[in-house]
Design an enzyme around this catalytic site. Structure first.
Site, mmCIF file in Angstrom:
data_model
loop_
_atom_site.group_PDB
_atom_site.id
_atom_site.type_symbol
_atom_site.label_atom_id
_atom_site.label_comp_id
_atom_site.label_asym_id
_atom_site.label_seq_id
_atom_site.Cartn_x
_atom_site.Cartn_y
_atom_site.Cartn_z
ATOM 1 N N GLU A 280 0.838 -1.198 0.000
ATOM 2 C CA GLU A 280 0.000 0.000 0.000
ATOM 3 C C GLU A 280 0.880 1.259 0.000
ATOM 4 O OE1 GLU A 280 -3.652 -0.490 2.257
ATOM 5 O OE2 GLU A 280 -3.357 1.516 3.073
ATOM 6 N N GLU A 283 2.083 1.768 -3.371
ATOM 7 C CA GLU A 283 0.981 2.258 -4.208
ATOM 8 C C GLU A 283 0.796 3.763 -3.999
ATOM 9 O OE1 GLU A 283 -2.836 0.435 -3.478
ATOM 10 O OE2 GLU A 283 -3.821 1.772 -4.908
ATOM 11 N N CYS A 307 -8.351 -1.739 4.222
ATOM 12 C CA CYS A 307 -8.302 -2.971 5.035
ATOM 13 C C CYS A 307 -9.556 -3.203 5.862
ATOM 14 C CB CYS A 307 -7.049 -3.003 5.909
ATOM 15 S SG CYS A 307 -6.750 -1.496 6.792
ATOM 16 N N SER A 327 -7.306 2.188 -2.019
ATOM 17 C CA SER A 327 -6.111 1.399 -2.338
ATOM 18 C C SER A 327 -6.519 0.049 -2.917
ATOM 19 C CB SER A 327 -5.291 1.184 -1.059
ATOM 20 O OG SER A 327 -4.330 0.175 -1.289
ATOM 21 N N LYS A 366 -15.434 -9.047 8.453
ATOM 22 C CA LYS A 366 -14.402 -9.902 7.837
ATOM 23 C C LYS A 366 -15.013 -11.199 7.309
ATOM 24 C CE LYS A 366 -10.623 -7.492 8.295
ATOM 25 N NZ LYS A 366 -9.869 -7.074 7.118
ATOM 26 N N GLU A 369 -16.206 -10.129 4.056
ATOM 27 C CA GLU A 369 -15.074 -9.883 3.157
ATOM 28 C C GLU A 369 -14.551 -11.207 2.584
ATOM 29 O OE1 GLU A 369 -11.124 -7.150 3.444
ATOM 30 O OE2 GLU A 369 -11.182 -8.773 4.873
ATOM 31 N N GLU A 374 -14.243 -11.436 -5.129
ATOM 32 C CA GLU A 374 -12.869 -11.020 -5.484
ATOM 33 C C GLU A 374 -11.814 -11.805 -4.707
ATOM 34 O OE1 GLU A 374 -15.164 -9.018 -4.126
ATOM 35 O OE2 GLU A 374 -15.497 -7.250 -5.369
ATOM 36 N N CYS A 523 -10.045 -1.431 14.852
ATOM 37 C CA CYS A 523 -10.404 -2.845 15.054
ATOM 38 C C CYS A 523 -10.490 -3.232 16.523
ATOM 39 C CB CYS A 523 -9.391 -3.745 14.378
ATOM 40 S SG CYS A 523 -9.498 -3.642 12.615
HETATM 41 FE FE1 HC1 Z 1 -8.175 -5.225 11.601
HETATM 42 FE FE2 HC1 Z 1 -6.590 -5.505 9.704
HETATM 43 S S1 HC1 Z 1 -6.217 -4.116 11.453
HETATM 44 S S2 HC1 Z 1 -8.688 -4.685 9.443
HETATM 45 O O1 HC1 Z 1 -8.868 -3.717 11.998
HETATM 46 O O2 HC1 Z 1 -5.906 -4.290 8.414
HETATM 47 O O3 HC1 Z 1 -10.628 -6.983 11.660
HETATM 48 O O4 HC1 Z 1 -7.273 -6.343 14.265
HETATM 49 O O5 HC1 Z 1 -7.073 -7.899 11.092
HETATM 50 O O6 HC1 Z 1 -7.241 -7.614 7.597
HETATM 51 O O7 HC1 Z 1 -3.857 -6.599 10.152
HETATM 52 C C1 HC1 Z 1 -9.734 -6.315 11.705
HETATM 53 C C2 HC1 Z 1 -7.707 -5.873 13.305
HETATM 54 C C3 HC1 Z 1 -7.227 -6.767 10.920
HETATM 55 C C4 HC1 Z 1 -6.893 -6.826 8.372
HETATM 56 C C5 HC1 Z 1 -4.863 -6.237 9.947
#
Ligand code: HC1
Length: 589
Positions: A280, A283, A307, A327, A366, A369, A374, A523
């Site tokens: 990132e 990028e 993220c 990103s 998550k 996600e 994708e 998070c």
């Molecule tokens: Fe997160 Fe991440 S920090 S998004 O908040 O970018 O859920 O803990 O795992 O994928 O590393 C969440 C936390 C996590 C991702 C990372």
């Protein structure tokens, strides 16, 4: 200051405070249900009623401001009888099959029903006379109307904290219910799956969709190699769900427990958090070069982080014209999944079809996600199952493990090493700080001075924070950045994300790089974290995250030796061909 007495104890508190706040100040507990520290006061459940001397009326302690000379009784016969009736009424409207409920033992209504000895009561069982819906189409959240007590914590969460309003109040009187747009399933409305409603629901009306059975059966299958990754914010909160105080760092015990549960490889999302910074960060530099040097207006700034899947879903719905600004780097969870079934599977000699990839996340989004189309760049589902911090705690309990007495273990190698920069991903501002630590060194060729390693302007719980950094004394290849003031912004909670994006859209804010996390606090305050998650608890978790960073021998992502090895052996270069195939994606409206 206002002086009053509560249960004959004198208390002095700032004007404008409520009776509830005054009682808490002197450690008198008044029960609450609709009240939540993160939300505006609704005062609709009436469980917190108290009696004021000289008045016939009962007052809702959460909504009633203190006044000089007030004398409040929180435990009179009248108060107890009223509370008991209120709880009985709520129970009569609630499908109270507690032993079969996911929230059994953790339900606030159940706790009050037991405290006020609500057995058989005079109210008819209203749930038995009503139809109700259980919506389990979402990959993240189950909504069970029969468990809802209409306290509206979820509605206020979705509206005030997240600016989404996927949950609203429909109908009136006894028909009033918590609904979604046209009463469609949560999966079909603008819900971002952030789970903040789940984290605040006092009963089992909103819960995460659990994949525990699937994970147990994978662990019990001899053919399967089950790989687990753990998110940065799990290690500082898991202990809470297992009887430890907030802010306890339990990284080593968590690793021990995962091994005892039978996971074949215990690895770390923090490893790919470091990798995310490299991809990132490159990028961002690439975009800066295109915009600042080449004047290429097809490349978009500000670049935003990608993220937080709740944030990605939010921008897809609310600001689709800004999707090119997100990103292309996948989240650490998904980078991990894509590498687990390619690079790692190859390294350990396991066929990817025999690998099951599990992640432990503080986040319900998550789960969604991992289900996105994708996220199959390994040729398989990159992450098979996502469990929340709460679900992992449940697994540990089911396995009869005495968590507190576990020894500290280390993650397995190859994808288990991480820097302090990766750990702070779990706090709002952490991705920005981690990126700045690396970008400074890449662009100047000099080491970040130790005293500047902790970039305090991007830390804290302020809802929106900005940091402008003058770029000076750069290496010749970055000469176009000399003298540029890098403008960065950090926001957490989607209502703040909305404010930032509106400012960007209206030309009122000019940034190069924006970090957005969907959940309050980042998070560490995720929808999948132990309940309760209050402002004080978020603060303790945040302190633990920064302490973990301070204790790490490596504190910058680009110094992670396992990440460097991954580039040498497999990826070859940041933003290269393999990275593009496995680690980057594009989001769609
Ligand atoms: Fe997160 Fe991440 S920090 S998004 O908040 O970018 O859920 O803990 O795992 O994928 O590393 C969440 C936390 C996590 C991702 C990372």
């Amino acid at each position: 200051k206002i002086n009053l007495k509560i249960d004959n104890i004198a208390v002095s508190i700032n004007g404008g405070s409520t009776i509830l706040e005054a009682a808490r100040k002197i450690n008198i507990r008044i029960p609450t249900l609709c009240y939540h520290e993160d939300l505006c006061v609704a005062g609709n459940c009436r469980v917190c009623v108290v009696e004021q001397a000289g008045s016939d009326r009962l007052l809702p302690a959460c909504a009633m401001p203190v006044s000089e000379g007030m004398e409040i009784h929180t435990n009179s016969m009248k108060v107890r009888n009223a509370r008991k009736q209120i709880v009985e009424l709520l129970v009569s409207e609630h499908r109270a099959d507690c032993t079969r409920c996911y929230k059994n033992g953790k339900c606030e209504l159940q706790e009050l029903a037991s405290e006020y000895i609500v057995g058989e009561n005079g109210f008819i069982d209203l749930v038995a006379h009503k139809g109700y819906t259980i919506d389990n189409f979402s990959p993240s959240i189950i909504k069970d109307d029969s468990k809802c007590i209409r306290c509206q914590r979820c509605v206020r969460t979705c509206d005030q904290l997240q600016s989404i309003s996927a949950l609203t109040v429909a109908h009136k009187g006894e028909h009033m219910k918590i609904s979604s747009f046209f009463e469609k399933p949560m999966f079909e409305v603008v819900c971002t799956n952030c789970g903040q409603c789940v984290n605040r629901c006092p009963t089992g009306a909103l819960t995460e969709k659990t994949y525990l059975d699937e994970v147990w059966s994978s662990l019990n299958s001899e053919r399967k190699h089950v790989v687990v990754q753990t998110a940065p914010a799990v290690r500082i909160a898991l202990g809470e769900a297992l009887g430890m105080p907030a802010g306890e760092i339990v990284t080593g015990k968590m690793v021990s427990a995962l091994r005892r549960l039978g996971f074949s490889s215990v690895l770390d999302t923090d490893f790919t958090a470091d990798l995310t910074i490299i991809e990132e960060g490159n990028e961002l530099l690439h975009r800066l070069k295109k915009v600042v040097k080449d004047k290429d207006d097809s490349v978009k700034l500000p670049m935003t982080t990608s993220c937080s899947p709740g944030w990605v879903k939010f921008i897809e719905h609310a600001f689709p014209e800004y999707l090119p600004n997100v990103s292309t780097a996948k989240s650490p969870q998904q980078m991990f999944g894509a590498l687990a079934k390619t690079f790692y599977a190859n390294k350990i000699g396991v066929e990817p079809e025999n690998m099951v990839s599990v992640s432990i996340m503080p986040c319900t989004a998550k789960k969604y996600e991992a289900d996105r189309p994708e996220m199959r760049s390994s040729g398989y589902k990159d992450v098979d199952y996502v469990l929340t911090t709460r679900e992992l705690a449940l697994m540990i309990k089911q396995a009869g493990i005495d968590f507190a007495s576990l020894p500290d273990d280390e993650f397995d190698s190859i994808m288990g090493e991480s820097s302090g920069a990766a750990v702070i991903f779990g706090a709002t501002g952490g991705v920005m700080e981690a990126a700045l630590r690396t970008a400074y060194e890449v662009v100047t060729g000099r080491e970040v001075p130790f005293e500047n390693l902790e970039i305090t302007p991007v830390r804290g719980m302020e809802s929106i924070r900005e940091a402008n950094i003058k770029i000076e004394n750069v290496l010749p290849e970055w000469d176009f950045l000399e003298g540029v003031e890098l403008k960065t912004c950090v926001a957490h909670g989607l209502s703040n994300a909305k404010k930032i994006m509106e400012a960007v859209r209206d030309g009122k804010a000019e940034y190069h790089f924006i970090e957005i996390m969907a959940c309050p606090g980042g998070c560490l305050g995720g929808g999948g974290q132990p309940i309760p998650t209050s402002p004080a608890i978020r603060k303790k978790r945040s302190e633990a995250i920064y302490a973990e960073d301070r204790h790490k021998p490596i504190r910058k992502s680009h110094e992670n030796p396992e990440v460097m090895h991954l580039y040498e052996e497999f990826l070859k270069e940041p933003l290269g061909h393999v990275s593009h195939k496995l680690l980057h994606t594009h989001y769609t409206e």
